[in-house]
Scaffold this motif. Structure first.
Motif, PDB file in Angstrom:
ATOM      1  N   SER A   1     -47.936  30.465 -11.688  1.00 30.85           N
ATOM      2  CA  SER A   1     -47.110  31.867 -12.200  1.00 30.85           C
ATOM      3  C   SER A   1     -45.999  31.301 -11.740  1.00 30.85           C
ATOM      4  O   SER A   1     -45.455  30.887 -10.990  1.00 30.85           O
ATOM      5  CB  SER A   1     -47.745  33.120 -11.022  1.00 30.85           C
ATOM      6  N   ALA A   2     -44.981  31.153 -12.898  1.00 29.88           N
ATOM      7  CA  ALA A   2     -44.174  30.809 -13.094  1.00 29.88           C
ATOM      8  C   ALA A   2     -42.489  31.996 -12.975  1.00 29.88           C
ATOM      9  O   ALA A   2     -41.550  31.896 -13.349  1.00 29.88           O
ATOM     10  CB  ALA A   2     -43.574  30.149 -14.731  1.00 29.88           C
ATOM     11  N   ARG A   3     -43.475  33.300 -12.650  1.00 30.51           N
ATOM     12  CA  ARG A   3     -42.434  34.297 -12.549  1.00 30.51           C
ATOM     13  C   ARG A   3     -41.582  33.903 -11.289  1.00 30.51           C
ATOM     14  O   ARG A   3     -40.378  34.706 -11.064  1.00 30.51           O
ATOM     15  CB  ARG A   3     -42.712  35.900 -12.363  1.00 30.51           C
ATOM     16  N   GLY A   4     -41.413  33.145 -10.129  1.00 30.15           N
ATOM     17  CA  GLY A   4     -40.686  33.360  -9.487  1.00 30.15           C
ATOM     18  C   GLY A   4     -41.281  32.028  -8.494  1.00 30.15           C
ATOM     19  O   GLY A   4     -42.521  31.855  -8.366  1.00 30.15           O
ATOM     20  N   LEU A   5     -40.188  30.811  -7.627  1.00 24.46           N
ATOM     21  CA  LEU A   5     -40.602  30.133  -7.105  1.00 24.46           C
ATOM     22  C   LEU A   5     -41.976  30.079  -5.950  1.00 24.46           C
ATOM     23  O   LEU A   5     -41.431  31.153  -5.097  1.00 24.46           O
ATOM     24  CB  LEU A   5     -39.549  29.053  -6.171  1.00 24.46           C
ATOM     25  N   GLU A   6     -43.052  29.785  -6.579  1.00 22.24           N
ATOM     26  CA  GLU A   6     -43.449  29.825  -5.341  1.00 22.24           C
ATOM     27  C   GLU A   6     -43.445  28.840  -4.004  1.00 22.24           C
ATOM     28  O   GLU A   6     -43.054  27.920  -3.892  1.00 22.24           O
ATOM     29  CB  GLU A   6     -44.872  28.810  -5.606  1.00 22.24           C
ATOM     30  N   VAL A   7     -43.805  29.110  -2.723  1.00 21.23           N
ATOM     31  CA  VAL A   7     -43.882  29.024  -1.401  1.00 21.23           C
ATOM     32  C   VAL A   7     -44.452  28.980  -0.035  1.00 21.23           C
ATOM     33  O   VAL A   7     -45.267  29.393  -0.875  1.00 21.23           O
ATOM     34  CB  VAL A   7     -41.673  29.525  -0.427  1.00 21.23           C
ATOM     35  N   THR A   8     -44.040  28.067   0.210  1.00 21.49           N
ATOM     36  CA  THR A   8     -46.051  27.635   1.363  1.00 21.49           C
ATOM     37  C   THR A   8     -45.704  28.243   2.794  1.00 21.49           C
ATOM     38  O   THR A   8     -46.593  28.171   3.151  1.00 21.49           O
ATOM     39  CB  THR A   8     -46.245  26.548   1.382  1.00 21.49           C
ATOM     40  N   SER A   9     -44.441  28.705   3.357  1.00 23.36           N
ATOM     41  CA  SER A   9     -44.988  29.717   4.391  1.00 23.36           C
ATOM     42  C   SER A   9     -43.773  30.974   4.219  1.00 23.36           C
ATOM     43  O   SER A   9     -43.066  31.133   3.514  1.00 23.36           O
ATOM     44  CB  SER A   9     -44.284  28.847   5.675  1.00 23.36           C
ATOM     45  N   LYS A  10     -44.077  31.812   4.955  1.00 23.66           N
ATOM     46  CA  LYS A  10     -43.368  33.204   5.573  1.00 23.66           C
ATOM     47  C   LYS A  10     -42.189  33.293   6.021  1.00 23.66           C
ATOM     48  O   LYS A  10     -40.845  33.958   5.132  1.00 23.66           O
ATOM     49  CB  LYS A  10     -44.247  34.181   6.157  1.00 23.66           C
ATOM     50  N   LYS A  11     -41.794  31.893   6.587  1.00 22.22           N
ATOM     51  CA  LYS A  11     -39.865  31.719   6.755  1.00 22.22           C
ATOM     52  C   LYS A  11     -39.061  31.307   5.668  1.00 22.22           C
ATOM     53  O   LYS A  11     -38.411  32.072   5.264  1.00 22.22           O
ATOM     54  CB  LYS A  11     -39.687  31.172   8.163  1.00 22.22           C
ATOM     55  N   ASP A  12     -39.896  30.949   4.570  1.00 19.45           N
ATOM     56  CA  ASP A  12     -39.710  30.331   3.510  1.00 19.45           C
ATOM     57  C   ASP A  12     -39.020  30.893   2.734  1.00 19.45           C
ATOM     58  O   ASP A  12     -38.794  31.032   1.745  1.00 19.45           O
ATOM     59  CB  ASP A  12     -40.409  28.394   2.571  1.00 19.45           C
ATOM     60  N   PHE A  13     -40.290  32.185   2.241  1.00 21.05           N
ATOM     61  CA  PHE A  13     -39.691  33.647   1.326  1.00 21.05           C
ATOM     62  C   PHE A  13     -38.308  33.850   2.059  1.00 21.05           C
ATOM     63  O   PHE A  13     -37.372  34.061   0.981  1.00 21.05           O
ATOM     64  CB  PHE A  13     -40.850  34.479   2.015  1.00 21.05           C
ATOM     65  N   GLY A  14     -38.466  34.346   3.479  1.00 15.43           N
ATOM     66  CA  GLY A  14     -36.880  34.533   3.835  1.00 15.43           C
ATOM     67  C   GLY A  14     -35.511  34.158   3.669  1.00 15.43           C
ATOM     68  O   GLY A  14     -34.080  34.315   2.386  1.00 15.43           O
TER      69      GLY A  14
ATOM     70  N   ASN B   1     -40.357  39.274  -8.367  1.00 14.83           N
ATOM     71  CA  ASN B   1     -41.025  38.139  -8.727  1.00 14.83           C
ATOM     72  C   ASN B   1     -41.685  37.257  -7.971  1.00 14.83           C
ATOM     73  O   ASN B   1     -42.709  37.141  -8.030  1.00 14.83           O
ATOM     74  CB  ASN B   1     -40.098  37.834 -10.209  1.00 14.83           C
ATOM     75  N   CYS B   2     -40.719  37.316  -7.035  1.00  9.57           N
ATOM     76  CA  CYS B   2     -40.992  36.293  -6.124  1.00  9.57           C
ATOM     77  C   CYS B   2     -42.205  37.165  -5.108  1.00  9.57           C
ATOM     78  O   CYS B   2     -42.524  35.860  -4.444  1.00  9.57           O
ATOM     79  CB  CYS B   2     -39.425  35.725  -5.153  1.00  9.57           C
ATOM     80  N   TRP B   3     -41.589  37.569  -4.563  1.00  5.07           N
ATOM     81  CA  TRP B   3     -42.827  38.362  -3.707  1.00  5.07           C
ATOM     82  C   TRP B   3     -44.164  38.548  -4.666  1.00  5.07           C
ATOM     83  O   TRP B   3     -45.171  38.080  -3.652  1.00  5.07           O
ATOM     84  CB  TRP B   3     -41.960  39.608  -3.606  1.00  5.07           C
ATOM     85  N   ALA B   4     -44.205  39.032  -5.792  1.00  4.62           N
ATOM     86  CA  ALA B   4     -45.521  38.881  -6.789  1.00  4.62           C
ATOM     87  C   ALA B   4     -46.063  37.455  -6.579  1.00  4.62           C
ATOM     88  O   ALA B   4     -47.649  37.453  -6.429  1.00  4.62           O
ATOM     89  CB  ALA B   4     -45.119  39.442  -8.408  1.00  4.62           C
ATOM     90  N   VAL B   5     -45.119  36.315  -6.602  1.00  3.49           N
ATOM     91  CA  VAL B   5     -45.687  34.980  -6.674  1.00  3.49           C
ATOM     92  C   VAL B   5     -46.733  34.688  -5.484  1.00  3.49           C
ATOM     93  O   VAL B   5     -47.607  34.058  -5.168  1.00  3.49           O
ATOM     94  CB  VAL B   5     -44.735  34.453  -7.042  1.00  3.49           C
ATOM     95  N   ASN B   6     -46.075  34.794  -4.046  1.00  4.53           N
ATOM     96  CA  ASN B   6     -46.487  34.514  -3.163  1.00  4.53           C
ATOM     97  C   ASN B   6     -46.509  35.623  -2.007  1.00  4.53           C
ATOM     98  O   ASN B   6     -46.467  35.190  -1.013  1.00  4.53           O
ATOM     99  CB  ASN B   6     -44.814  34.073  -2.158  1.00  4.53           C
ATOM    100  N   LYS B   7     -47.509  37.414  -2.851  1.00  7.09           N
ATOM    101  CA  LYS B   7     -47.021  38.404  -2.217  1.00  7.09           C
ATOM    102  C   LYS B   7     -49.168  38.142  -1.090  1.00  7.09           C
ATOM    103  O   LYS B   7     -49.328  38.337   0.074  1.00  7.09           O
ATOM    104  CB  LYS B   7     -47.836  39.577  -3.258  1.00  7.09           C
TER     105      LYS B   7
END
Length: 520
Positions: free
Chosen positions: A210-223, A271-277
């Motif tokens: 998904s290109a809606r938002g940037l994909e991160v690979t850890s929960k702390k990185d999302f914040g 959108n970032c949440w949707a990519v990383n939910k």
């Protein structure tokens, strides 16, 4: 690579036609600064209005680079770059036909979208060149393409004077120049569409799910991602405030714009949440060799803020600086000021090459950023009593490290995480424009601050120029120190191929180790 670079086939053909696409996008994007005094005289604009147009020129590039990064990851750089170049003709023609300040502002805001073109070529070049050569390849792309700003500064004032043909009214020359650059860019966009390819034969162009938002690979990185997105919205709020102060709309309208921008931030966060939910809910966990550390993206955002952000600001003010400091004509001041951007031809590739050859991309980044800070502090001492050639030499010295820093930044960006390179490049690139808006606002407000709100005298303007260069110098030194502490050496920095390329036909392949992540 240096010996083969002049070939016009295979990956070198793609490199050359892509840097020239970037070159034309910058000719268009920076076609205002060298003609600013002429436009101001013809349209009856104040210095503050001209400064505001310079800020508008870089404002929408902030969200545009994020959006363009998403689009190119999804649709590929060939189509994205072609359409952007065709679009460039629209704001050019709008600006060339403007009859009042409001029309100039709107068209210049739309012009800022063209500045997002840089992001596209970063992904294109990374598809065609291996990690061990990525620094030089990206440096050539960025440096030779970035020379478009110098080309505008060096030629447009002269071309505009030629096009006037002695006719009364300055509107003939600058309008023809600006419309012409947009038309040329659109024609090249058609050429690029039929001559570029997204990836070499036999290689799969890797897209994120998904290109809606940037994909991160850890929960702390999302914040951390949400936190680093705040300045992208905040700088647009700053632009809205500046336009309100100029009387384009009332305070109430500014608050409405602020609410809309806040809504835009929340939409982006959603959108970032949707990519990383799945990651946030615990349904998904990335293996160690598929993670990347978002702090490295944040660090690259800061380096680009101080190097490219300062370049955009300096390119916008340097013609007027030389004209006022040394009592030059607009054409002569524009040509001399072009020496700053002229260094792009060698400095940005040089920064990438040093990064390739030194064996440490982290060390290169820290050193060139520190030298850039020293260069700006030295440039702050330039005044009317200086020998003009000495001022030009110092300008080129400072410029070398600014653009070498840009080359070093984007020798690392493609190594963060291959499948989201476009979005990473978009985020990093957007911070360059955050820096430009911040620096240009500081530059435009400094004379009033130092002069107590009165019309600035030449002495106050000279003091403001000195403080401006000092602020950029100190900021660069702070970020240089952070590079040595926070930045990590990318994994696979000097490999023969990106780790995933040789496995593109194998869907079970485990993705490459990412920047700054050790195997557990």
């Amino acid at each position: 690579m240096l010996g083969e670079m002049w070939q016009f086939r295979g990956r070198y053909k793609i490199l050359h036609i892509t840097w020239f696409a970037f070159f034309l996008s910058f000719v268009v994007w920076f076609n205002f600064a060298p003609l600013a005094t002429t436009i101001g005289a013809d349209m009856g604009l104040t210095k503050e209005q001209l400064a505001t147009l310079g800020i508008c020129n870089v404002a929408l590039t902030v969200p545009a680079r994020i959006i363009i990064g998403m689009l190119l990851d999804k649709f590929g750089p060939r189509l994205t770059f072609s359409l952007l170049l065709m679009y460039a003709s629209i704001p050019c023609i709008m600006f060339a036909s403007a009859q009042n300040f409001s029309q100039l502002v709107i068209s210049r805001l739309l012009m800022g979208i063209v500045g997002a073109g840089f992001v596209i070529g970063i992904r294109m070049v990374s598809e065609w060149f291996p990690p061990k050569e990525i620094g030089l390849a990206e440096g050539i792309y960025g440096g030779w393409g970035n020379f478009g700003s110098a080309f505008s500064a060096f030629t447009l004032a002269t071309i505009g004077g030629f096009l006037a043909f002695g006719a009364p009214g300055a509107n003939i020359n600058w309008r023809a120049c600006i419309a012409g650059t947009g038309i040329i860019a659109a024609l090249y966009g058609i050429f690029y569409l039929f001559n570029a390819k997204d990836a070499p034969p036999g290689k799969v162009y890797r897209r994120p799910k998904s290109a809606r938002g940037l994909e991160v690979t850890s929960k702390k990185d999302f914040g951390f991602l949400l936190l680093m997105n705040v300045p992208l919205t905040g700088v647009l709020m700053l632009v809205a405030w500046r336009l309100m102060k100029l009387g384009l709309y009332a305070t109430g309208t500014m608050y409405i714009i602020w609410l809309a921008l806040l809504g835009l931030y929340l939409f982006q966060a959603y959108n970032c949440w949707a990519v990383n939910k799945d990651l946030l809910s615990g349904k998904k966990r990335y293996p160690a060799d598929d993670r990347y550390d978002f702090s490295q993206v944040a660090m690259l955002e800061l380096t680009y803020l101080v190097n490219f952000g300062s370049e955009l600001a300096v390119v916008s003010m340097l013609p007027a600086f030389f004209q006022g400091t040394f009592s030059l004509t607009p054409a002569k001041a524009g040509m001399i000021a072009a020496s700053y951007a002229f260094m792009n031809l060698v400095a940005r590739p040089g920064g990438g090459l040093i990064s390739d050859k030194l064996g440490s991309r982290k060390l290169t980044m820290g050193v060139v950023t520190g030298c850039m800070g020293i260069g700006y502090l030295l440039l702050s001492q330039v005044g009317s009593g200086w020998f003009l050639p000495a001022a030009v030499v110092l300008t080129m010295f400072c410029s070398f490290f600014v653009q070498a820093g840009e080359g070093s930044t984007f020798s690392i960006v493609p190594l963060v995480k291959k499948r989201v390179t476009g979005q990473v490049a978009g985020n990093v690139g957007a911070y360059g424009n955050v820096g430009a808006v911040l620096y240009l606002n500081i530059f435009s407000l400094l004379p009033g601050w130092l002069g107590g709100g009165a019309d600035p005298s030449p002495a106050i303007e000279a003091a403001a120029n000195m403080r401006f260069f000092q602020i950029m110098g100190v900021a660069a030194l702070v970020v240089s120190a952070l590079c040595f502490v926070v930045l990590k050496e990318p994994k696979g920095s000097f490999a023969e191929a990106h780790h995933d390329e040789e496995h593109d036909v194998n869907p079970s392949f485990t993705p490459e180790p990412a920047l700054g992540v050790e195997k557990l």
